[in-house]
Design an enzyme around this catalytic site. Structure first.
Site, PDB file in Angstrom:
ATOM      1  N   ASN A   8       0.861  -1.174   0.000  1.00 31.36           N
ATOM      2  CA  ASN A   8       0.000   0.000   0.000  1.00 31.36           C
ATOM      3  C   ASN A   8       0.904   1.233   0.000  1.00 31.36           C
ATOM      4  OD1 ASN A   8      -1.794   2.042   0.541  1.00 31.36           O
ATOM      5  ND2 ASN A   8      -2.367   1.305   2.579  1.00 31.36           N
ATOM      6  N   LYS A  10       0.064   4.250  -0.291  1.00 32.84           N
ATOM      7  CA  LYS A  10      -0.613   5.419   0.301  1.00 32.84           C
ATOM      8  C   LYS A  10      -0.395   6.660  -0.583  1.00 32.84           C
ATOM      9  CE  LYS A  10      -0.260   3.185   4.738  1.00 32.84           C
ATOM     10  NZ  LYS A  10      -0.196   3.284   6.180  1.00 32.84           N
ATOM     11  N   HIS A  92      -9.548   0.987   4.689  1.00 39.24           N
ATOM     12  CA  HIS A  92      -8.296   1.176   5.432  1.00 39.24           C
ATOM     13  C   HIS A  92      -8.562   2.130   6.598  1.00 39.24           C
ATOM     14  CE1 HIS A  92      -4.241   2.419   6.439  1.00 39.24           C
ATOM     15  NE2 HIS A  92      -3.837   1.316   5.855  1.00 39.24           N
ATOM     16  N   GLU A  94      -7.029   4.549   7.626  1.00 43.23           N
ATOM     17  CA  GLU A  94      -6.820   5.963   7.292  1.00 43.23           C
ATOM     18  C   GLU A  94      -8.022   6.533   6.540  1.00 43.23           C
ATOM     19  OE1 GLU A  94      -2.945   5.403   5.549  1.00 43.23           O
ATOM     20  OE2 GLU A  94      -2.216   4.840   7.537  1.00 43.23           O
ATOM     21  N   GLU A 159      -5.451  -5.096  10.538  1.00 40.37           N
ATOM     22  CA  GLU A 159      -4.409  -4.105  10.791  1.00 40.37           C
ATOM     23  C   GLU A 159      -4.714  -3.365  12.093  1.00 40.37           C
ATOM     24  OE1 GLU A 159      -2.357  -2.816   6.924  1.00 40.37           O
ATOM     25  OE2 GLU A 159      -4.191  -1.656   7.048  1.00 40.37           O
ATOM     26  N   GLY A 165       2.497   1.971  10.788  1.00 44.44           N
ATOM     27  CA  GLY A 165       3.501   3.027  10.682  1.00 44.44           C
ATOM     28  C   GLY A 165       4.216   3.337  11.981  1.00 44.44           C
ATOM     29  N   SER A 197       3.295  -2.353  10.347  1.00 47.85           N
ATOM     30  CA  SER A 197       4.744  -2.402  10.586  1.00 47.85           C
ATOM     31  C   SER A 197       5.389  -3.725  10.174  1.00 47.85           C
ATOM     32  CB  SER A 197       5.069  -2.072  12.051  1.00 47.85           C
ATOM     33  OG  SER A 197       4.696  -0.742  12.344  1.00 47.85           O
TER      34      SER A 197
HETATM   35  P1  PGA Z   1       2.799   0.114   7.631  1.00 47.07           P
HETATM   36  O1  PGA Z   1       1.340   0.347   7.005  1.00 47.07           O
HETATM   37  O2  PGA Z   1       3.341  -1.157   7.028  1.00 47.07           O
HETATM   38  O3  PGA Z   1       3.578   1.339   7.240  1.00 47.07           O
HETATM   39  O4  PGA Z   1       2.632  -0.001   9.111  1.00 47.07           O
HETATM   40  C1  PGA Z   1       0.448  -0.719   6.823  1.00 47.07           C
HETATM   41  C2  PGA Z   1      -0.829  -0.216   6.221  1.00 47.07           C
HETATM   42  O5  PGA Z   1      -1.301   0.872   6.588  1.00 47.07           O
HETATM   43  O6  PGA Z   1      -1.438  -0.898   5.358  1.00 47.07           O
END
Ligand code: PGA
Length: 250
Positions: A8, A10, A92, A94, A159, A165, A197
């Protein structure tokens, strides 16, 4: 089922950066997993072109629930498909958090994506506060039940929001517990990814857990060597334990 490693990107990558990230993925070989990258929409078509003929498929990061119409700034599932996407990430955290997306909206988007021939990756996960108050299972179970249309066959991503992150990965015992709870709801045909992560250093450990059918990778997917190292840590079907036996579900 084959493990899936999905990246992803983003809101990252200009055209030049997208080419730099996607270039080395073209020749990915000798991997036992399926590979998907989800770049931002502005470069999706170009990335799909760059990866054409390779084993890496392309997805979007969101789509609208309607097939077309007066929705300024939005993208339909059919448009993603037309641009070369075969997959789409939906719900997601976000988008749930930053755009107020509800389970009902995510379910409508999932239905639209399936109707357009896209393979959805539907995300669920608890907040730090929900985690700390031992409500992870309850929250995830509700999201799974309400965000998926009946008879859903596709991919889910667990997640934990506090793991995204942050460099903090969920405990192996927690991942095992949540994934087996999701498995009991969705049945054997839904792939369940872990996200939050995931890095080359922890991928082998996470991907070996029962009912972990792959990973959704954010930050590390912007670095092709790291993304490929995570993919290399995936397990071939024959090397995986029988999830039902391992999780103790009868
Ligand atoms: P990350 O993000 O691997 O940077 O923690 C995962 C995600 O948001 O899908």
């Amino acid at each position: 089922m084959r493990q899936l490693i999905a990246g992803n990107w983003k809101m990252n990558a200009t055209m030049a950066e997208a080419a730099r990230i996607a270039g080395p993925l073209r020749d990915a070989a000798g991997l036992s997993c399926d590979l998907v990258v989800c770049p931002p929409t502005t470069v999706l078509m170009a990335v799909a072109g760059l990866l054409g003929g390779s084993r890496v498929e392309v997805g979007g990061q969101d789509c609208h629930a309607a097939p077309a119409g007066a929705h300024t700034g939005d993208i339909s599932a059919a448009m993603l498909r037309d641009a070369g996407a075969l997959w789409v990430i939906l719900g997601h955290s976000e988008r749930r958090g930053g755009h107020g997306e509800t389970d009902a909206l995510i379910r409508a988007k999932t239905t639209a994506a399936l109707a357009a021939g896209l393979r959805p990756i539907v995300c669920v996960g608890e907040t730090q506060e929900e985690h700390d108050s031992n409500r992870a299972m309850e929250v995830v179970e509700r999201q799974v039940r309400l965000s998926l249309p009946p008879g859903f066959v596709g991919t889910l991503a667990y997640e934990p929001i506090w793991a995204i992150g942050s460099g903090r990965v969920a405990d192996e015992a927690d991942v095992t517990k949540v994934h087996s709870c999701i498995r009991a709801i969705v049945g054997p045909d839904v792939r369940i990814l872990y996200g939050g992560s995931v890095r080359p250093e922890n991928a082998a450990r996470l991907l070996a857990l029962p009912n972990v059918d792959g990973a959704l990778v954010g930050g590390a997917s912007l670095h092709p060597e790291a993304f490929l190292a995570i993919a290399a840590a995936s397990l071939a079907d024959a090397a995986r334990l029988e999830p039902a036996a391992e999780a103790g579900i009868s």
